[in-house]
Design an enzyme around this catalytic site. Structure first.
Site, PDB file in Angstrom:
ATOM      1  N   ASP A 441       0.859  -1.180   0.000  1.00 34.19           N
ATOM      2  CA  ASP A 441       0.000   0.000   0.000  1.00 34.19           C
ATOM      3  C   ASP A 441       0.896   1.232   0.000  1.00 34.19           C
ATOM      4  OD1 ASP A 441      -1.727   2.088   0.563  1.00 34.19           O
ATOM      5  OD2 ASP A 441      -2.904   0.971   2.040  1.00 34.19           O
ATOM      6  N   HIS A 442       0.851   1.984  -1.096  1.00 36.64           N
ATOM      7  CA  HIS A 442       1.777   3.115  -1.224  1.00 36.64           C
ATOM      8  C   HIS A 442       1.443   4.262  -0.284  1.00 36.64           C
ATOM      9  CE1 HIS A 442       5.170   4.914  -2.928  1.00 36.64           C
ATOM     10  NE2 HIS A 442       4.930   4.749  -4.212  1.00 36.64           N
TER      11      HIS A 442
END
Length: 470
Positions: A441-442
Site C-alpha cells: 500500500d503506497h
C-alpha cells in the site's frame, strides 16, 4: 418442543448456508449429537444439538442461505412448545436483534441466551472430540428374525461384479466432495470410491461427471455450435451462485484493489542454498515429524525482514487519520481449498523458531484444505504470503488483504542457468532460482521501504546464514 435457531458464528458474520443435514425427521438425538453442517464465508462448521429428543421437522433445505437466528429444526423434547427460543452462539456473541448486516462484537453476555447448563453443553461440543451418536437406527440396529422358506427355490445367482456399487448405508465422502457432487447433479450412491476405505474423492466425482451424459430438459432447446448433433459439439452453460468463500473473496479483493494504491516490485534470486538447507533438515531425525518446504524458509525470511521494515505490516486508520505500526506479526498463508481461497493466519508468528513455524504452517494449511478453518483464524492478519509456485507459475501481482500493508508472492522454484562468480571466476551453472513479488500500500510504504524489504527476503533465501545478522 424446541426450536433450534441458526447460531451466531461470530467474527461479524450474520449468515450461513445449510450444507448437509446429519439427521432426518424421526431420529433420536442426544445433547452434542451433530445435527447439521453449515458453511459461512470463512469455514465449515458442524452444529451440535443443545437438546435431547426426537427430530420433528427440518425447516431449511440443504443449499439454502439463511440469516443468524432463523429456525432450522424442531426437536421434540417432551416439553411444552417454546414461545420464543434463544439464538445459540458459537463464540460468545449475543443473539441477533436487528437486520443490520454488520454489528459490533459483544462480550460474555451471551450466557443470557439460554439456561447455563444447556449453553455449557453446547459450547463443550466445540472443545471436545468425543464421539457422538448419529441416529437411532445406528445406536440400536434391528436384528432380523428367522425367515421360513416358501414357494419354489430361486435360480442360482449369476457372477457378482468385481466392485459392486454401494446400494445403501452411509456414503463415505468429505463435505467438499458432497457439495461438488450436488452442484454437478450427481448421486454419490452411484459412484465407486477409490480412496482409502472406499472414500469417494474429488477425482471420482469429476470422473463420473465426464462419463455421465446430460439428459435434455423437455421443452428446452440446447444451443449448439455448427450443425452437428453430436454431444461433443453441444454448448452447455452452468451458473454458480456467488456465496460463501467466493462471495467474501470477491468483496475483499474489490474493496482492497479500489481503496489501497497498490505497487508491485519483483526480484529474481538464486535460492540454491535454501534448497540445500532443506535437504539437510530433512535428514535430521531429532527434529521429529516436520514437513520441510521452501514456504517455511520464505516465511522465516519474511518475518526477519518485517522486523527491519515494520511499515510492511502496518495499517491505515482512515477514521483517525493515523498510521498504525504493529509490534507483532500475524502471518497469513493463502491456501487454495475446494471452497475457494482462504487466508488463515498464524497469530504471533514473529516469536516462532523455524521448527515451530514449520509445524504451525503445516497444521494451518491442512485445516484450511479440510474445511476446518475457524472464523477467528482468518481475522487479524497483518501480512500475507501467497505461494503460486506450487502451480508451476513464475510470478504474479497479488492483491492486498483488506487492512494489510503488504503481501509477498512466491513463484515456482526451478533449475535455471545462472551466472556465478566474479572476474576470471565468472561462469554459468545450473542453480535453483525463483521470482519473488511484493505488493504494498503506497499510502503506508514508500518505494525505498518496499525495495529494502524485498531485498532482505531475497538475501536470506540466497544465503540463510545472513539470518544471523538480522
Amino acid at each position: 418442543m424446541k426450536n433450534f435457531l441458526l447460531p451466531d458464528p461470530g467474527e461479524g458474520l450474520v449468515e450461513a448456508e445449510i450444507v448437509t443435514w446429519r439427521v432426518k425427521p424421526g431420529d433420536q438425538v442426544k445433547i452434542n449429537d451433530i445435527l447439521v453442517e453449515v458453511e459461512t464465508s470463512k469455514s465449515l462448521v458442524e452444529l451440535p444439538s443443545p437438546f435431547e429428543g426426537t427430530i420433528k421437522e427440518l425447516l431449511v433445505p440443504e443449499g439454502q442461505l439463511i440469516d443468524v437466528g432463523t429456525p432450522i429444526v424442531i426437536i421434540d423434547d417432551g416439553e411444552e412448545p417454546d414461545e420464543e427460543a434463544p439464538v445459540a452462539n458459537l463464540v460468545g456473541s449475543g443473539p441477533k436483534k436487528s437486520e443490520t448486516r454488520r454489528r459490533p462484537r459483544k462480550g460474555a453476555a451471551a450466557a443470557e441466551a439460554g439456561p447455563a447448563e444447556a449453553h455449557d453443553q453446547f459450547v463443550a461440543a466445540f472443545q471436545t472430540a468425543a464421539p457422538v451418536s448419529r441416529r437411532a437406527d445406528e445406536q440400536a440396529p434391528l436384528r432380523p428374525g428367522q425367515a421360513e422358506p416358501s414357494g419354489s427355490p430361486l435360480p442360482d445367482p449369476g457372477p457378482a461384479p468385481a466392485e459392486p456399487a454401494p446400494t445403501g448405508g452411509a456414503v463415505l465422502a468429505k463435505p467438499p466432495v458432497r457439495k461438488l457432487a450436488k452442484d454437478l447433479g450427481l448421486d454419490l450412491t452411484t459412484i465407486t470410491g477409490t480412496g482409502e476405505g472406499g472414500v469417494i474423492t474429488r477425482a471420482d466425482v469429476e470422473q463420473a461427471a465426464t462419463t455421465t451424459s446430460p439428459e435434455p430438459v423437455e421443452g428446452q432447446a440446447t444451443p449448439v455450435l455448427g450443425t452437428s448433433t453430436s454431444s461433443v459439439h453441444e454448448l452447455f452453460e452452468e451458473r454458480i451462485p456467488i456465496k460463501g468463500v467466493r462471495k467474501a473473496t470477491a468483496a475483499a479483493v474489490t474493496s482492497s484493489a479500489f481503496t489501497a494504491p497498490h505497487v508491485t516490485e519483483w526480484l529474481t534470486c538464486d535460492v540454491t542454498a535454501t534448497m540445500e538447507l532443506l535437504d539437510r533438515l530433512k535428514q535430521r531425525r531429532d527434529l521429529g515429524e516436520v514437513r520441510w518446504t521452501p514456504l517455511v524458509v520464505v516465511a522465516k525470511a519474511v518475518l526477519l525482514a518485517l522486523g527491519r521494515t515494520p511499515e510492511l505490516h502496518s495499517s491505515w486508520d482512515e477514521a483517525n487519520r493515523e498510521i498504525v505500526l504493529r509490534r507483532g506479526v500475524n502471518l497469513g498463508i493463502a491456501a487454495a481449498t475446494p471452497r475457494g481461497l482462504l487466508v488463515p493466519n498464524l497469530k504471533g508468528a514473529h516469536a516462532d523458531d523455524l521448527v515451530t513455524l514449520a509445524h504451525r504452517i503445516d497444521k494451518l494449511v491442512k485445516a484450511a484444505k479440510e474445511g476446518k478453518t475457524q472464523p477467528a483464524d482468518t481475522s487479524g492478519g497483518t501480512f500475507t504470503i501467497t505461494n503460486i509456485g506450487v502451480f508451476g507459475i513464475d510470478g504474479g501481482t497479488p492483491i492486498l488483504n483488506p487492512g494489510e500493508a503488504g503481501i509477498l508472492c512466491m513463484g515456482a522454484i526451478q533449475r535455471r542457468p545462472w551466472v556465478v562468480g566474479t572476474g576470471a571466476e565468472e561462469r554459468i551453472e545450473p542453480r535453483w532460482v525463483t521470482t519473488l513479488a511484493v505488493s504494498f500500500d503506497h499510502r503506508l510504504v514508500d518505494g525505498e521501504q518496499g525495495s529494502r524489504f524485498l531485498a532482505d527476503v531475497a538475501r536470506v533465501l540466497t544465503d540463510p546464514a545472513q539470518a544471523l545478522l538480522f
